[in-house]
Design a protein around this motif. Structure first.
Motif, short mmCIF file in Angstrom:
data_model
loop_
_atom_site.label_atom_id
_atom_site.label_comp_id
_atom_site.label_asym_id
_atom_site.label_seq_id
_atom_site.Cartn_x
_atom_site.Cartn_y
_atom_site.Cartn_z
N GLY A 1 0.80 -1.22 0.00
CA GLY A 1 0.00 0.00 0.00
C GLY A 1 0.83 1.26 0.00
N MET A 2 0.28 2.28 -0.66
CA MET A 2 0.94 3.59 -0.72
C MET A 2 0.85 4.29 0.63
N PRO A 3 1.85 5.10 0.99
CA PRO A 3 1.73 5.92 2.20
C PRO A 3 0.74 7.05 1.93
N PRO A 4 -0.33 7.18 2.71
CA PRO A 4 -1.39 8.14 2.38
C PRO A 4 -1.01 9.59 2.56
N LEU A 5 0.06 9.89 3.32
CA LEU A 5 0.36 11.28 3.65
C LEU A 5 1.65 11.79 3.03
N ALA A 6 2.21 11.08 2.07
CA ALA A 6 3.47 11.53 1.46
C ALA A 6 3.22 12.71 0.52
N ASP A 7 4.11 13.71 0.58
CA ASP A 7 4.02 14.84 -0.34
C ASP A 7 4.69 14.53 -1.67
N LEU A 8 5.79 13.79 -1.64
CA LEU A 8 6.52 13.41 -2.84
C LEU A 8 6.84 11.92 -2.76
N VAL A 9 6.51 11.17 -3.81
CA VAL A 9 6.76 9.72 -3.84
C VAL A 9 7.63 9.39 -5.05
N PHE A 10 8.71 8.65 -4.80
CA PHE A 10 9.62 8.23 -5.87
C PHE A 10 9.63 6.70 -5.94
N ASP A 11 9.38 6.20 -7.14
CA ASP A 11 9.29 4.77 -7.38
C ASP A 11 10.66 4.24 -7.80
N MET A 12 11.27 3.39 -6.96
CA MET A 12 12.61 2.86 -7.22
C MET A 12 12.59 1.47 -7.84
N ARG A 13 11.45 1.05 -8.37
CA ARG A 13 11.35 -0.30 -8.93
C ARG A 13 12.04 -0.44 -10.28
N PHE A 14 12.58 0.67 -10.82
CA PHE A 14 13.35 0.56 -12.07
C PHE A 14 14.75 0.01 -11.82
N VAL A 15 15.19 -0.03 -10.57
CA VAL A 15 16.53 -0.49 -10.20
C VAL A 15 16.52 -2.02 -10.10
N GLU A 16 17.62 -2.63 -10.49
CA GLU A 16 17.77 -4.08 -10.40
C GLU A 16 17.45 -4.55 -8.98
N ASN A 17 16.68 -5.61 -8.86
CA ASN A 17 16.12 -6.03 -7.59
C ASN A 17 17.02 -7.03 -6.85
N PRO A 18 17.57 -6.65 -5.68
CA PRO A 18 18.43 -7.58 -4.92
C PRO A 18 17.68 -8.81 -4.41
N HIS A 19 16.37 -8.77 -4.40
CA HIS A 19 15.60 -9.90 -3.88
C HIS A 19 15.91 -11.19 -4.61
N TRP A 20 16.28 -11.08 -5.90
CA TRP A 20 16.48 -12.30 -6.68
C TRP A 20 17.90 -12.84 -6.60
N ASP A 21 18.73 -12.25 -5.77
CA ASP A 21 20.02 -12.84 -5.43
C ASP A 21 19.81 -13.61 -4.12
N PRO A 22 19.95 -14.94 -4.13
CA PRO A 22 19.64 -15.74 -2.94
C PRO A 22 20.42 -15.30 -1.70
N GLU A 23 21.63 -14.81 -1.88
CA GLU A 23 22.42 -14.40 -0.72
C GLU A 23 21.93 -13.07 -0.15
N LEU A 24 21.37 -12.21 -1.01
CA LEU A 24 20.94 -10.89 -0.57
C LEU A 24 19.49 -10.88 -0.09
N ARG A 25 18.70 -11.86 -0.49
CA ARG A 25 17.27 -11.85 -0.19
C ARG A 25 16.96 -11.66 1.29
N PRO A 26 17.63 -12.35 2.21
CA PRO A 26 17.30 -12.16 3.63
C PRO A 26 17.84 -10.85 4.21
N MET A 27 18.70 -10.16 3.45
CA MET A 27 19.26 -8.90 3.92
C MET A 27 18.30 -7.76 3.63
N THR A 28 18.71 -6.53 3.98
CA THR A 28 17.92 -5.34 3.71
C THR A 28 18.81 -4.25 3.13
N GLY A 29 18.19 -3.13 2.81
CA GLY A 29 18.94 -2.01 2.28
C GLY A 29 19.91 -1.38 3.27
#
Length: 320
Positions: A197-225
């Motif tokens: 869900g979107m944050p309802p009170l954000a003034d500016l929202v930037f979509d970072m889904r254009f960046v290569e997704n670390p989720h699909w690296d098995p070693e990085l999946r359990p980690m975070t940003g």
């Protein structure tokens, strides 16, 4: 009448601009958040009276001693369709009359919510609707909405709470009704997952889904940003550095202008699919960049503790 009105010097002896009684009428649909709003106003130093017969408002205001040298506290009056003698048209007429007084500044806040969400809230709490004691809750909601329609149109401020959590509503009330003027721009930077869900009170929202997704690296999946390995992976995407620099420069252009226009709060949100990798890393980097530029952002990660789920990331798996 505004504070810089040429009529200021013509105010009656009953009051001046500086000692006008600030009165806020708080009403709206049952279940839309009136109790929460009044509780926050009380925390902000307002004097609170709930379920007050509005027809007695003039008498309440006149009961306060005019000669009192201390500033009269801001007063919030809560009422709804359950209040004794409730009549929206009469309330509007009374507010119009009060607005003509030189010693009172009166406004109306109306809290609304979609009928479907109100029905869900009533069913969840197993409460009966005041206008549908022996009928389905949606019958009462329809009757209440028709009854309150004139007051909703009249209100100075309408807050729609359908997508709000309790914390969201509290933030809105604090931003709009705090009696203390903020000394500077209050800046919040957050990360979130679009899948949750979107944050309802954000003034500016930037979509970072254009960046290569670390989720699909098995070693990085359990980690975070917050982990260095995830940050290294994201920075290797050839689009990231340029995009980050352009967003940073845009914010450095906009934030001083927001401040100059008197905007007290700005919320900048960065989103990715699950809210654990790309958005978190970008929000951390942007907060550091803005601190270097002289700002003092508060950093929030809404979905950092959420579990990594292939189902949430499935759409991007097909693309990569």
């Amino acid at each position: 009448m505004t504070l810089d009105s040429p009529e200021t010097d013509q105010l009656s002896e009953r009051g001046t601009v500086s000692d006008r009684q600030r009165v806020l009428l708080v009403t709206g649909m049952l279940g839309a958040g009136k109790t929460t709003a009044l509780r926050v106003l009380e925390d902000l130093g307002w004097e609170i009276i709930d379920n007050f017969p509005v027809r007695l408002l003039d008498r309440l205001i006149d009961s306060a001693p005019i000669a009192d040298q201390s500033p009269r506290p801001s007063l919030a009056i809560g009422f709804d369709c359950r209040t004794r003698g409730f009549d929206p048209e009469r309330v509007i007429a009374q507010v119009k009359a009060l607005s003509e007084r030189s010693d009172v500044e009166v406004n109306t806040l109306f809290l609304d919510c979609s009928s479907k969400e109100l029905e869900r809230r009533f069913n969840e709490t197993r409460r009966r609707h005041a206008l549908a004691a022996d009928a389905p809750v949606d019958t009462g909601i329809r009757a209440e909405r028709e009854l309150l329609a004139p007051l909703r149109r009249w209100a100075d401020l309408l807050v729609e709470t359908t997508e709000f959590t309790s914390n969201d509503l509290q933030r809105v009330i604090r931003e709009r009704f705090s009696t203390d003027e903020p000394d500077d721009l209050t800046l919040t930077i957050s990360s979130f997952g679009f899948s949750r869900g979107m944050p309802p009170l954000a003034d500016l929202v930037f979509d970072m889904r254009f960046v290569e997704n670390p989720h699909w690296d098995p070693e990085l999946r359990p980690m975070t940003g917050l982990d260095a390995s995830v940050g290294d992976y994201i920075r290797r995407d050839p689009a990231f550095d340029e995009a980050f620099a352009r967003i940073r420069d845009l914010l450095l252009l906009l934030l001083p202008r927001y401040r100059a226009q008197g905007k007290a709060y700005v919320h900048i949100a960065f989103g990715c699919t699950g809210g654990r990798h790309r958005s978190v890393y970008t929000a951390e980097r942007m907060a550091a960049a803005l601190r270097e530029a002289g700002f003092s952002p508060t950093l929030l990660h809404r979905n950092l503790g959420s579990r990594a789920a292939d189902l949430l990331e499935g759409g991007q798996r097909r693309e990569r």
